[in-house]
Scaffold this motif. Sequence first.
Motif, PDB file in Angstrom:
ATOM      1  N   TYR A  59       0.844  -1.027  -0.228  1.00 50.41           N
ATOM      2  CA  TYR A  59      -0.006  -0.056  -0.130  1.00 50.41           C
ATOM      3  C   TYR A  59       0.766   1.330   0.037  1.00 50.41           C
ATOM      4  O   TYR A  59       1.693   1.368   0.599  1.00 50.41           O
ATOM      5  N   THR A  60       0.385   2.299  -0.690  1.00 54.34           N
ATOM      6  CA  THR A  60       1.074   3.503  -0.878  1.00 54.34           C
ATOM      7  C   THR A  60      -0.052   4.568  -0.949  1.00 54.34           C
ATOM      8  O   THR A  60      -1.155   4.273  -1.821  1.00 54.34           O
ATOM      9  N   HIS A  61       0.104   5.858  -0.706  1.00 51.76           N
ATOM     10  CA  HIS A  61      -0.896   6.869  -1.045  1.00 51.76           C
ATOM     11  C   HIS A  61      -0.100   7.898  -1.496  1.00 51.76           C
ATOM     12  O   HIS A  61       1.029   8.314  -1.278  1.00 51.76           O
ATOM     13  N   ILE A  62      -0.927   9.148  -2.088  1.00 56.03           N
ATOM     14  CA  ILE A  62      -0.381  10.461  -2.391  1.00 56.03           C
ATOM     15  C   ILE A  62      -1.501  11.365  -1.976  1.00 56.03           C
ATOM     16  O   ILE A  62      -2.750  11.114  -2.119  1.00 56.03           O
ATOM     17  N   VAL A  63      -1.308  12.403  -1.200  1.00 55.31           N
ATOM     18  CA  VAL A  63      -2.204  13.440  -0.921  1.00 55.31           C
ATOM     19  C   VAL A  63      -2.107  14.531  -1.907  1.00 55.31           C
ATOM     20  O   VAL A  63      -1.008  14.956  -2.335  1.00 55.31           O
ATOM     21  N   CYS A  64      -3.159  14.757  -2.401  1.00 50.21           N
ATOM     22  CA  CYS A  64      -3.264  15.727  -3.418  1.00 50.21           C
ATOM     23  C   CYS A  64      -3.945  17.124  -3.088  1.00 50.21           C
ATOM     24  O   CYS A  64      -4.744  17.186  -2.241  1.00 50.21           O
ATOM     25  N   GLU A  65      -3.619  17.958  -3.968  1.00 49.40           N
ATOM     26  CA  GLU A  65      -4.287  19.430  -3.689  1.00 49.40           C
ATOM     27  C   GLU A  65      -5.920  19.299  -3.728  1.00 49.40           C
ATOM     28  O   GLU A  65      -6.407  18.573  -4.550  1.00 49.40           O
ATOM     29  N   ALA A  66      -6.621  20.068  -2.779  1.00 48.84           N
ATOM     30  CA  ALA A  66      -8.228  19.643  -2.901  1.00 48.84           C
ATOM     31  C   ALA A  66      -8.684  21.153  -3.247  1.00 48.84           C
ATOM     32  O   ALA A  66      -8.043  21.999  -3.216  1.00 48.84           O
ATOM     33  N   ASP A  67      -9.872  20.950  -3.880  1.00 50.28           N
ATOM     34  CA  ASP A  67     -10.409  22.250  -4.270  1.00 50.28           C
ATOM     35  C   ASP A  67     -11.110  23.094  -3.155  1.00 50.28           C
ATOM     36  O   ASP A  67     -11.666  24.023  -3.503  1.00 50.28           O
ATOM     37  N   ALA A  68     -11.288  22.658  -1.838  1.00 53.89           N
ATOM     38  CA  ALA A  68     -11.615  23.281  -0.903  1.00 53.89           C
ATOM     39  C   ALA A  68     -11.180  22.833   0.459  1.00 53.89           C
ATOM     40  O   ALA A  68     -10.122  21.985   0.333  1.00 53.89           O
ATOM     41  N   LYS A  69     -11.440  23.683   1.608  1.00 53.44           N
ATOM     42  CA  LYS A  69     -10.832  23.127   2.782  1.00 53.44           C
ATOM     43  C   LYS A  69     -11.866  22.252   3.642  1.00 53.44           C
ATOM     44  O   LYS A  69     -13.326  22.497   3.302  1.00 53.44           O
ATOM     45  N   ALA A  70     -11.404  21.417   4.498  1.00 54.95           N
ATOM     46  CA  ALA A  70     -12.468  20.568   5.123  1.00 54.95           C
ATOM     47  C   ALA A  70     -12.077  20.601   6.702  1.00 54.95           C
ATOM     48  O   ALA A  70     -10.981  20.688   6.849  1.00 54.95           O
ATOM     49  N   ASN A  71     -13.145  20.666   7.433  1.00 57.08           N
ATOM     50  CA  ASN A  71     -13.119  20.584   9.005  1.00 57.08           C
ATOM     51  C   ASN A  71     -13.673  19.766   9.736  1.00 57.08           C
ATOM     52  O   ASN A  71     -13.952  19.554  10.935  1.00 57.08           O
ATOM     53  N   SER A  72     -14.489  18.673   8.740  1.00 53.07           N
ATOM     54  CA  SER A  72     -15.180  17.679   9.346  1.00 53.07           C
ATOM     55  C   SER A  72     -15.350  16.631   8.178  1.00 53.07           C
ATOM     56  O   SER A  72     -14.998  16.821   7.046  1.00 53.07           O
ATOM     57  N   VAL A  73     -15.772  15.287   8.693  1.00 52.62           N
ATOM     58  CA  VAL A  73     -15.904  14.277   7.813  1.00 52.62           C
ATOM     59  C   VAL A  73     -16.741  14.625   6.736  1.00 52.62           C
ATOM     60  O   VAL A  73     -16.684  14.424   5.317  1.00 52.62           O
ATOM     61  N   LYS A  74     -17.880  15.195   6.885  1.00 48.58           N
ATOM     62  CA  LYS A  74     -18.966  15.708   6.065  1.00 48.58           C
ATOM     63  C   LYS A  74     -18.343  16.420   4.929  1.00 48.58           C
ATOM     64  O   LYS A  74     -18.643  16.306   3.707  1.00 48.58           O
ATOM     65  N   GLN A  75     -17.457  17.501   5.292  1.00 46.87           N
ATOM     66  CA  GLN A  75     -17.106  18.493   4.322  1.00 46.87           C
ATOM     67  C   GLN A  75     -15.967  17.470   3.476  1.00 46.87           C
ATOM     68  O   GLN A  75     -15.995  17.658   2.094  1.00 46.87           O
ATOM     69  N   GLY A  76     -15.114  16.816   4.355  1.00 52.87           N
ATOM     70  CA  GLY A  76     -13.987  16.105   3.511  1.00 52.87           C
ATOM     71  C   GLY A  76     -14.364  15.117   2.480  1.00 52.87           C
ATOM     72  O   GLY A  76     -13.774  14.964   1.368  1.00 52.87           O
ATOM     73  N   MET A  77     -15.652  14.554   2.657  1.00 53.56           N
ATOM     74  CA  MET A  77     -16.180  13.809   1.684  1.00 53.56           C
ATOM     75  C   MET A  77     -16.540  14.328   0.213  1.00 53.56           C
ATOM     76  O   MET A  77     -16.623  13.595  -0.657  1.00 53.56           O
TER      77      MET A  77
END
Length: 384
Positions: free
Chosen positions: A339-357
């Motif tokens: 397993y490996t992963h890449i964290v990518c630039e997001a189109d907004a900010k998230a402060n909760s699971v609901k926002q992150g989804m």
Amino acid sequence: MKIIPYNRIYKPKGVYPTVKAYLVADKERHPEYLEIYPGCVSSLHIAEDFCENSPSYLNYESKESIPPSFVVEVPNGRLHTNRITNVAVISDDNKVIGEVSLQLGRSGPENNYIFERNYFTKPKKLRGVAFHILIGGSGDHNYFHWMFDALPRLDLLQKSGWFDRVDWFIVPSVKHDFQKETLRLLGIEDRKIVEGHLHTHIQTDLLLASSYVRFPEHIPQWACNFLRKTFLPAASEEVGEIPFMYISRTDANSRNILNELELIQTLKEFGFKEVQLREYSVAEQARLFAGAKVIVAPHGAGLANLVFCSKGATVVELFPEGYVLPLYYDLASKVGLKYTHIVCEADAKANSVKQGMKLNLLVDLKRLKKKVEGIMETYTASIN
């Protein structure tokens, strides 16, 4: 809008904090309890850099004490759900039973959302024995939650020896083909299915209830074993192998790749093929993942199919910044994947699971290309 109280006789009058407390109280009928898997301590084997990228609002524990998995009889039991956040298993003396009831985001049956209700419809009466796999709203539509939170409870039922006693299987929904297909493969006839999203209040002569599967990010090994044992033998031979797959989410309304066309072109240089999972049955998806050598995909329910992968396959999971979850990292470790992963630039900010989804992501193609080059070099060396 004011809700006028209705049928409040169905509102529970208390709780049994544990199943043991319920069993001790019912001295006349002596309901049976069967432990299927013993309790254990579960560990998430997560790399330090992954933990550093996980947002603080997730609050998952790297170690969890997992209670035993079991099934229990509830004579003349009732089942009530609001279809979103709660499932209440209610005893004949009108008490919510802990450990088999669900209240998402809350702990303890005394905090079950049913205690906030004052309007109740009369329960649908089912003659005979019923078993339920309700899990709240996610079971209605989400492939991962259906596969890992709902279906494995049927493994507990099978291992109890009570499967053939059941007249009714109460399930979240059969609106989707994957729900119908998996129930059919498990030997459940259509005539025995009762949909929880249509019947939110049910009473039956004998309700069989089970413990829940995940706590909360930890996937038990027994659930993985059950899914592999059940669905890999049914894997469709009609689907050709795709050793290098990119799983697209263009059919979803979140966690889409904003530069997906360029990403696909980059991966094509290494022999990758784009796959839209909605085009395949569960048996076909099992076949695809079983034959895959390297999988690249944004975080999403389709990665539940990692459970079908062959040991040693590699997965590259793409996350939007601010929504990095260990769910599929844990699953990959349970079935022996790299397993490996890449964290990518997001189109907004998230402060909760609901926002992150709801975040979409922009992939750094140079970084992805470098990572895939290394993976492919390792793979080529292993087969030469």
